[in-house]
Design a protein around this motif. Structure first.
Motif, mmCIF file in Angstrom:
data_model
loop_
_atom_site.group_PDB
_atom_site.id
_atom_site.type_symbol
_atom_site.label_atom_id
_atom_site.label_comp_id
_atom_site.label_asym_id
_atom_site.label_seq_id
_atom_site.Cartn_x
_atom_site.Cartn_y
_atom_site.Cartn_z
ATOM 1 N N GLY A 173 -11.339 -11.234 2.192
ATOM 2 C CA GLY A 173 -10.191 -10.502 2.745
ATOM 3 C C GLY A 173 -9.064 -10.669 1.968
ATOM 4 N N VAL A 174 -8.933 -11.680 1.203
ATOM 5 C CA VAL A 174 -7.941 -11.614 0.296
ATOM 6 C C VAL A 174 -7.806 -10.706 -0.993
ATOM 7 C CG1 VAL A 174 -6.439 -13.004 -1.377
ATOM 8 C CG2 VAL A 174 -7.020 -14.001 0.789
ATOM 9 N N VAL A 175 -9.143 -10.569 -1.379
ATOM 10 C CA VAL A 175 -9.420 -9.764 -2.367
ATOM 11 C C VAL A 175 -9.303 -8.142 -1.919
ATOM 12 C CG1 VAL A 175 -11.285 -8.955 -4.041
ATOM 13 C CG2 VAL A 175 -11.109 -11.356 -3.894
ATOM 14 N N ARG A 176 -9.862 -7.916 -0.807
ATOM 15 C CA ARG A 176 -9.755 -6.751 -0.208
ATOM 16 C C ARG A 176 -8.469 -6.128 -0.043
ATOM 17 N NH1 ARG A 176 -12.785 -7.418 3.986
ATOM 18 N NH2 ARG A 176 -14.532 -6.395 3.182
ATOM 19 N N VAL A 177 -7.634 -6.945 0.497
ATOM 20 C CA VAL A 177 -5.807 -6.563 0.591
ATOM 21 C C VAL A 177 -5.377 -6.576 -0.760
ATOM 22 C CG1 VAL A 177 -3.779 -7.455 1.644
ATOM 23 C CG2 VAL A 177 -6.020 -7.582 2.748
ATOM 24 N N THR A 178 -5.533 -7.438 -1.627
ATOM 25 C CA THR A 178 -4.847 -7.463 -2.819
ATOM 26 C C THR A 178 -5.238 -6.079 -3.728
ATOM 27 O OG1 THR A 178 -4.991 -9.725 -3.116
ATOM 28 C CG2 THR A 178 -4.571 -8.518 -5.056
ATOM 29 N N GLU A 179 -6.767 -5.825 -3.840
ATOM 30 C CA GLU A 179 -7.197 -4.554 -4.357
ATOM 31 C C GLU A 179 -6.238 -3.224 -3.765
ATOM 32 O OE1 GLU A 179 -9.205 -3.780 -7.164
ATOM 33 O OE2 GLU A 179 -9.102 -6.323 -7.199
ATOM 34 N N ALA A 180 -6.310 -3.231 -2.533
ATOM 35 C CA ALA A 180 -5.665 -2.208 -1.756
ATOM 36 C C ALA A 180 -4.303 -1.895 -2.224
ATOM 37 C CB ALA A 180 -5.845 -2.237 -0.388
ATOM 38 N N MET A 181 -3.506 -3.127 -2.170
ATOM 39 C CA MET A 181 -2.068 -3.178 -2.390
ATOM 40 C C MET A 181 -1.395 -3.214 -3.974
ATOM 41 S SD MET A 181 -1.196 -3.044 0.655
ATOM 42 C CE MET A 181 -2.118 -3.371 2.163
ATOM 43 N N LEU A 182 -2.489 -3.671 -4.854
ATOM 44 C CA LEU A 182 -2.094 -3.389 -6.438
ATOM 45 C C LEU A 182 -1.234 -2.146 -6.869
ATOM 46 C CD1 LEU A 182 -4.669 -5.432 -8.197
ATOM 47 C CD2 LEU A 182 -2.231 -5.811 -8.204
ATOM 48 N N PRO A 183 -1.626 -1.184 -6.482
ATOM 49 C CA PRO A 183 -1.064 0.139 -6.920
ATOM 50 C C PRO A 183 0.248 0.142 -6.383
ATOM 51 C CG PRO A 183 -3.353 0.766 -6.146
ATOM 52 C CD PRO A 183 -3.176 -0.725 -5.713
ATOM 53 N N LEU A 184 0.407 -0.118 -5.322
ATOM 54 C CA LEU A 184 1.883 -0.437 -4.685
ATOM 55 C C LEU A 184 2.632 -1.292 -5.367
ATOM 56 C CD1 LEU A 184 1.376 0.119 -0.862
ATOM 57 C CD2 LEU A 184 2.017 1.841 -2.494
ATOM 58 N N LEU A 185 2.112 -2.515 -5.660
ATOM 59 C CA LEU A 185 2.846 -3.700 -6.152
ATOM 60 C C LEU A 185 3.165 -3.373 -7.659
ATOM 61 C CD1 LEU A 185 0.606 -6.625 -4.798
ATOM 62 C CD2 LEU A 185 3.059 -6.349 -4.381
#
Ligand code: NAP
Length: 242
Positions: free
Chosen positions: A116-128
């Motif tokens: 779950g953490v990997v999934r969310v992090t991958e999805a949010m990295l472009p924004l971060l």
């Protein structure tokens, strides 16, 4: 990117996550309340807003690709993302000691606490990556410390025997190190946090710390200065050994 800092806290409808959202909101940040249950999420957002926090709904099940993709889209439309707090977590169920565990229990813990953490992090990295001061906080646990789990820890040995929850947090720590290595030449600081034994639903409120106390280390890591640490594991008292 919006001028106000925007945070997403996963699992923010209750417990430590709610208090992380409240703490970041008290700093004047906009806070996305990531939660899977519509009613519990709406209640948390309403309570935060009543306390003056600029909170907004982010429907989010960290185990669901479509949900996480939609959450990233929602945040992009809301102005971007500066801080991601991967707080959502589960024990996976009981029992989970060696010799008395169903593999489904292990799978559940890993599915939420690691994948779950990997999934969310991958999805949010472009924004971060578009933020001026991006931070990622992974809510780990002292029981994820292999040093503290090992027999040689002696009197410092921590937590009950577990082949689900504790190892899932050890793997989350390992994942945190990998991201820190990969992001080392960026301005993204990523760290793991240990909130201490905190009274929440997770442990039937047997914890000895308040959710506000449990939230403090994540808030500290979410608000690190640009020259702050990355790739570390911290609790209130300082560094936690891996
Ligand atoms: P909690 O009160 O049970 O809160 C857990 C949160 O995670 C809830 O908001 C829950 O939402 C959410 N969640 C679970 N599965 C999810 C999913 N698939 N998608 C989205 N959200 C999900 O427990 P807590 O103690 O505050 O735990 C917060 C974090 O601290 C966890 O990562 C936990 O492992 C860690 N931690 C806690 C302690 C402690 O002593 N309490 C110690 C060390 C580490 P629902 O309401 O929908 O279930």
């Amino acid at each position: 990117m919006s001028e106000r800092r925007i945070a997403l806290v996963t699992g923010a409808n209750k417990g430590i996550g709610y208090e992380i959202a409240a703490g970041l909101g008290a700093l004047g940040w906009r806070v996305g309340v990531g939660a899977r249950d519509e009613q519990r999420r709406a209640a948390a957002v309403a309570k935060l807003r009543a306390d003056g926090v600029d909170a907004f709904d982010v429907p989010l099940d960290v185990t669901d690709d479509a949900s996480v993709t939609a959450a990233a889209r929602l945040l992009a439309e809301a102005g971007g993302l500066d801080v991601l707090v991967n707080n959502a977590g589960v024990t996976g169920g009981m029992p989970q000691q060696p010799g008395d565990v169903d593999v489904a229990t292990v799978r559940t813990a890993v599915e939420v606490n690691v994948i779950g953490v990997v999934r969310v992090t991958e999805a949010m990295l472009p924004l971060l990556r578009r933020s001026a001061a991006p931070r990622i906080v992974n809510m780990s646990s002292g029981v994820g410390s292999l040093t503290r789990q090992s027999a040689s820890a002696g009197e410092h040995q921590t937590g009950p025997l577990s082949v689900a929850y504790a190892p899932s947090k050890s793997m989350l720590n390992a994942v945190t190190i990998q991201y820190a290595r990969a992001l080392g030449d960026t301005n993204i600081l990523i760290n793991a946090a240990c909130p201490g034994f905190t009274a929440t639903d997770l442990n039937a409120f047997r914890g000895v710390r308040t959710p506000q106390q449990g939230a403090a280390i994540a808030i500290r890591l979410a608000t690190l200065p640009d020259d702050g640490p990355t790739g570390g594991f911290f609790e209130d008292a300082g560094v936690v050994p891996w």
